[in-house]
Scaffold this motif. Structure first.
Motif, PDB file in Angstrom:
ATOM      1  N   PHE A 200       0.826  -1.205   0.000  1.00 53.62           N
ATOM      2  CA  PHE A 200       0.000   0.000   0.000  1.00 53.62           C
ATOM      3  C   PHE A 200       0.859   1.253   0.000  1.00 53.62           C
ATOM      4  CE2 PHE A 200      -2.743   3.308   1.725  1.00 53.62           C
ATOM      5  CZ  PHE A 200      -3.849   3.162   0.892  1.00 53.62           C
ATOM      6  N   ARG A 201       1.943   1.223   0.738  1.00 54.13           N
ATOM      7  CA  ARG A 201       2.867   2.365   0.738  1.00 54.13           C
ATOM      8  C   ARG A 201       3.341   2.695  -0.670  1.00 54.13           C
ATOM      9  NH1 ARG A 201       7.063   3.547  -1.677  1.00 54.13           N
ATOM     10  NH2 ARG A 201       8.590   4.941  -0.745  1.00 54.13           N
ATOM     11  N   GLN A 202       3.688   1.661  -1.443  1.00 57.61           N
ATOM     12  CA  GLN A 202       4.130   1.892  -2.817  1.00 57.61           C
ATOM     13  C   GLN A 202       3.001   2.446  -3.679  1.00 57.61           C
ATOM     14  OE1 GLN A 202       7.391   1.521  -3.997  1.00 57.61           O
ATOM     15  NE2 GLN A 202       6.425   2.760  -5.598  1.00 57.61           N
ATOM     16  N   SER A 203       1.790   1.985  -3.445  1.00 58.96           N
ATOM     17  CA  SER A 203       0.650   2.481  -4.221  1.00 58.96           C
ATOM     18  C   SER A 203       0.388   3.955  -3.935  1.00 58.96           C
ATOM     19  CB  SER A 203      -0.592   1.646  -3.910  1.00 58.96           C
ATOM     20  OG  SER A 203      -0.418   0.310  -4.331  1.00 58.96           O
ATOM     21  N   VAL A 204       0.548   4.369  -2.678  1.00 57.09           N
ATOM     22  CA  VAL A 204       0.374   5.789  -2.343  1.00 57.09           C
ATOM     23  C   VAL A 204       1.406   6.637  -3.074  1.00 57.09           C
ATOM     24  CG1 VAL A 204       0.434   7.500  -0.497  1.00 57.09           C
ATOM     25  CG2 VAL A 204      -0.675   5.300  -0.111  1.00 57.09           C
ATOM     26  N   GLU A 205       2.662   6.195  -3.050  1.00 56.89           N
ATOM     27  CA  GLU A 205       3.699   6.949  -3.765  1.00 56.89           C
ATOM     28  C   GLU A 205       3.384   7.009  -5.254  1.00 56.89           C
ATOM     29  OE1 GLU A 205       8.509   6.995  -4.725  1.00 56.89           O
ATOM     30  OE2 GLU A 205       7.677   5.424  -3.423  1.00 56.89           O
ATOM     31  N   ASP A 206       2.985   5.901  -5.831  1.00 57.93           N
ATOM     32  CA  ASP A 206       2.694   5.874  -7.265  1.00 57.93           C
ATOM     33  C   ASP A 206       1.574   6.836  -7.625  1.00 57.93           C
ATOM     34  OD1 ASP A 206       4.635   3.954  -7.586  1.00 57.93           O
ATOM     35  OD2 ASP A 206       3.240   2.267  -7.746  1.00 57.93           O
ATOM     36  N   VAL A 207       0.509   6.853  -6.822  1.00 53.80           N
ATOM     37  CA  VAL A 207      -0.629   7.728  -7.123  1.00 53.80           C
ATOM     38  C   VAL A 207      -0.218   9.190  -7.048  1.00 53.80           C
ATOM     39  CG1 VAL A 207      -2.828   8.560  -6.189  1.00 53.80           C
ATOM     40  CG2 VAL A 207      -2.470   6.120  -6.541  1.00 53.80           C
ATOM     41  N   PHE A 208       0.514   9.569  -6.019  1.00 55.56           N
ATOM     42  CA  PHE A 208       0.906  10.972  -5.885  1.00 55.56           C
ATOM     43  C   PHE A 208       1.895  11.391  -6.968  1.00 55.56           C
ATOM     44  CE2 PHE A 208      -1.042  11.159  -1.674  1.00 55.56           C
ATOM     45  CZ  PHE A 208      -1.434  12.489  -1.611  1.00 55.56           C
ATOM     46  N   THR A 209       2.906  10.603  -7.197  1.00 52.58           N
ATOM     47  CA  THR A 209       3.955  11.033  -8.126  1.00 52.58           C
ATOM     48  C   THR A 209       3.528  10.923  -9.589  1.00 52.58           C
ATOM     49  OG1 THR A 209       4.985   8.836  -8.049  1.00 52.58           O
ATOM     50  CG2 THR A 209       5.799  10.500  -6.501  1.00 52.58           C
ATOM     51  N   ARG A 210       2.712   9.944  -9.919  1.00 57.37           N
ATOM     52  CA  ARG A 210       2.328   9.755 -11.320  1.00 57.37           C
ATOM     53  C   ARG A 210       1.156  10.627 -11.751  1.00 57.37           C
ATOM     54  NH1 ARG A 210       2.999   3.151 -12.214  1.00 57.37           N
ATOM     55  NH2 ARG A 210       5.175   3.040 -11.508  1.00 57.37           N
ATOM     56  N   ASN A 211       0.428  11.151 -10.784  1.00 58.77           N
ATOM     57  CA  ASN A 211      -0.702  12.019 -11.106  1.00 58.77           C
ATOM     58  C   ASN A 211      -0.402  13.489 -10.858  1.00 58.77           C
ATOM     59  OD1 ASN A 211      -3.048  10.211 -11.925  1.00 58.77           O
ATOM     60  ND2 ASN A 211      -2.386   9.244 -10.004  1.00 58.77           N
ATOM     61  N   CYS A 212       0.840  13.797 -10.594  1.00 58.81           N
ATOM     62  CA  CYS A 212       1.289  15.185 -10.464  1.00 58.81           C
ATOM     63  C   CYS A 212       2.493  15.353 -11.375  1.00 58.81           C
ATOM     64  CB  CYS A 212       1.668  15.510  -9.020  1.00 58.81           C
ATOM     65  SG  CYS A 212       0.287  15.437  -7.870  1.00 58.81           S
ATOM     66  N   ARG A 213       2.228  15.795 -12.584  1.00 62.39           N
ATOM     67  CA  ARG A 213       3.284  15.969 -13.579  1.00 62.39           C
ATOM     68  C   ARG A 213       2.746  16.832 -14.709  1.00 62.39           C
ATOM     69  NH1 ARG A 213       4.371  10.023 -15.887  1.00 62.39           N
ATOM     70  NH2 ARG A 213       4.898   9.706 -13.709  1.00 62.39           N
ATOM     71  N   ALA A 214       3.623  17.286 -15.563  1.00 62.75           N
ATOM     72  CA  ALA A 214       3.231  18.152 -16.672  1.00 62.75           C
ATOM     73  C   ALA A 214       2.180  17.467 -17.539  1.00 62.75           C
ATOM     74  CB  ALA A 214       4.460  18.508 -17.513  1.00 62.75           C
ATOM     75  N   GLY A 215       1.132  18.211 -17.868  1.00 62.88           N
ATOM     76  CA  GLY A 215       0.108  17.691 -18.756  1.00 62.88           C
ATOM     77  C   GLY A 215      -0.907  16.793 -18.108  1.00 62.88           C
ATOM     78  N   ARG A 216      -0.908  16.714 -16.763  1.00 61.27           N
ATOM     79  CA  ARG A 216      -1.862  15.825 -16.107  1.00 61.27           C
ATOM     80  C   ARG A 216      -3.289  16.310 -16.341  1.00 61.27           C
ATOM     81  NH1 ARG A 216      -3.671  18.027 -11.143  1.00 61.27           N
ATOM     82  NH2 ARG A 216      -2.527  19.891 -10.531  1.00 61.27           N
ATOM     83  N   ALA A 217      -4.208  15.384 -16.340  1.00 62.38           N
ATOM     84  CA  ALA A 217      -5.617  15.723 -16.493  1.00 62.38           C
ATOM     85  C   ALA A 217      -6.154  16.310 -15.190  1.00 62.38           C
ATOM     86  CB  ALA A 217      -6.413  14.488 -16.880  1.00 62.38           C
ATOM     87  N   GLU A 264       4.922  18.947 -10.015  1.00 58.78           N
ATOM     88  CA  GLU A 264       5.278  17.566  -9.751  1.00 58.78           C
ATOM     89  C   GLU A 264       5.217  17.298  -8.251  1.00 58.78           C
ATOM     90  OE1 GLU A 264       9.061  16.757 -11.468  1.00 58.78           O
ATOM     91  OE2 GLU A 264       8.340  16.948 -13.540  1.00 58.78           O
ATOM     92  N   CYS A 265       5.110  16.025  -7.894  1.00 58.78           N
ATOM     93  CA  CYS A 265       5.102  15.617  -6.490  1.00 58.78           C
ATOM     94  C   CYS A 265       6.394  14.885  -6.169  1.00 58.78           C
ATOM     95  CB  CYS A 265       3.899  14.716  -6.207  1.00 58.78           C
ATOM     96  SG  CYS A 265       3.825  14.128  -4.500  1.00 58.78           S
ATOM     97  N   VAL A 266       6.964  15.214  -5.026  1.00 59.64           N
ATOM     98  CA  VAL A 266       8.163  14.511  -4.571  1.00 59.64           C
ATOM     99  C   VAL A 266       7.891  13.865  -3.220  1.00 59.64           C
ATOM    100  CG1 VAL A 266       9.758  16.023  -5.807  1.00 59.64           C
ATOM    101  CG2 VAL A 266       9.105  16.582  -3.460  1.00 59.64           C
ATOM    102  N   LEU A 267       8.491  12.709  -3.024  1.00 58.15           N
ATOM    103  CA  LEU A 267       8.525  12.080  -1.710  1.00 58.15           C
ATOM    104  C   LEU A 267       9.759  12.628  -1.009  1.00 58.15           C
ATOM    105  CD1 LEU A 267       7.579   9.998   0.398  1.00 58.15           C
ATOM    106  CD2 LEU A 267       8.861   8.267  -0.870  1.00 58.15           C
ATOM    107  N   GLY A 268       9.554  13.625  -0.150  1.00 54.59           N
ATOM    108  CA  GLY A 268      10.676  14.359   0.421  1.00 54.59           C
ATOM    109  C   GLY A 268      11.424  13.625   1.508  1.00 54.59           C
ATOM    110  N   ALA A 269      10.727  12.787   2.248  1.00 53.65           N
ATOM    111  CA  ALA A 269      11.354  12.033   3.339  1.00 53.65           C
ATOM    112  C   ALA A 269      10.412  10.912   3.732  1.00 53.65           C
ATOM    113  CB  ALA A 269      11.649  12.933   4.536  1.00 53.65           C
TER     114      ALA A 269
END
Length: 292
Positions: A200-217, A264-269
């Protein structure tokens, strides 16, 4: 002023206030940047405070709030920290939420809980900025909490720093408390985290980082974050829904903002506590524009 970033912070256990960590260092860095850019104040959604009733949210309006005691942390870490409620902005937030069709009410009796002032102390150790706290709704509808974020998103462009304080993986029933109770060691990992927590931790990171980027809907982050509550491992990672509502709130802020479409979204820590609690710190956007 550049468009401020938006933070989803996992505040973890109470000991995150008393012990040094990568998350604490990152919170301080984010606070220093916010002060350097002259923020007007902080808007927060609390994970430990929910309003009862359909469509209802409360806004903290007590002029001189007290602090709830913090377990396993020496009082010197927090008792003398002066809280600074922003009553003028609180009234504005109540009005904005009501205009969005919500039953928003000022609450002049609420005392602040560690999930908010833990973050504020770590971010702004020299003094609390003017802060407005918004409650959850006790029905824990993810789409409702995303709408709360969308309703106040314009405050971001007005120079406010918006924070959701909750947890990426936060299930107190699945945590291992022995090392903390016996040795006050909240970071001990005598065994690896369970597979469901890692997934689940990986899924949270994927959702935040992949849905915050240039050209996102538009709406992509809200769709992704709210859909995580149907994830097969969601109930393993969250024994109750309260700590995930802050993520839904943040997603509404991001998708409801004017500007920042290319943020964009970063996982800062990140820190693992109590074996199974993952404290991920996400930031969407940054003070220096991506196009600068």
């Amino acid at each position: 002023m550049p468009l401020p970033p938006v933070h989803f912070f996992s505040h973890g256990s109470t000991m995150m206030l008393g012990e040094e960590s990568r998350s604490a260092d990152y919170w301080k860095k984010c606070g220093d940047e916010a002060l350097a850019h002259g923020i007007k104040g902080v808007i927060m959604m609390s994970a430990h405070w929910d309003a009862r009733g359909t469509n209802r949210v409360d806004v903290a309006m007590k002029p001189d709030p007290q602090k709830s005691p913090v377990a396993y942390v020496h009082p010197s870490k927090y008792v003398d920290y002066k809280l600074k409620p922003d009553l003028a902005t609180g009234k504005r937030v109540v009005s904005m939420l009501r205009e969005a069709g919500m039953d928003a009410r000022p609450n002049d009796t609420f005392d602040w809980i560690h999930d908010t002032y833990l973050i504020l102390i770590r971010m702004f150790p020299a003094g609390c900025p003017p802060t407005t706290i918004i409650s959850m709704n006790g029905r824990f509808d993810p789409h409702f909490h995303a709408r709360v974020g969308s309703a106040v998103a314009s405050l971001r462009s007005d120079g406010y720093l918006i924070i959701g304080t909750g947890g990426a993986v936060h299930n107190l029933y699945r945590n291992h408390w022995g090392q903390m109770l016996r040795y006050t060691d909240n970071f001990a990992q005598p065994v690896p985290p369970e597979a469901a927590m890692l997934e689940f931790r990986q899924s949270v990171e994927d959702v935040f980082t992949r849905n915050c980027r240039a050209g996102r809907a538009k709406g992509a982050l809200v769709n992704g974050v709210t859909r995580l509550m149907k994830h097969p491992q969601y109930r393993d990672a969250h024994g109750t829904d309260d700590h995930f509502m802050a993520a839904c709130f943040v997603s509404g802020v991001v998708d409801g903002s004017e500007g920042g479409e290319d943020d964009e979204c970063v996982l800062g820590a990140e820190d693992w506590e109590l074996v199974n609690m993952c404290n991920s710190q996400f930031t969407v956007g940054r003070w220096v524009s991506q196009k600068a």
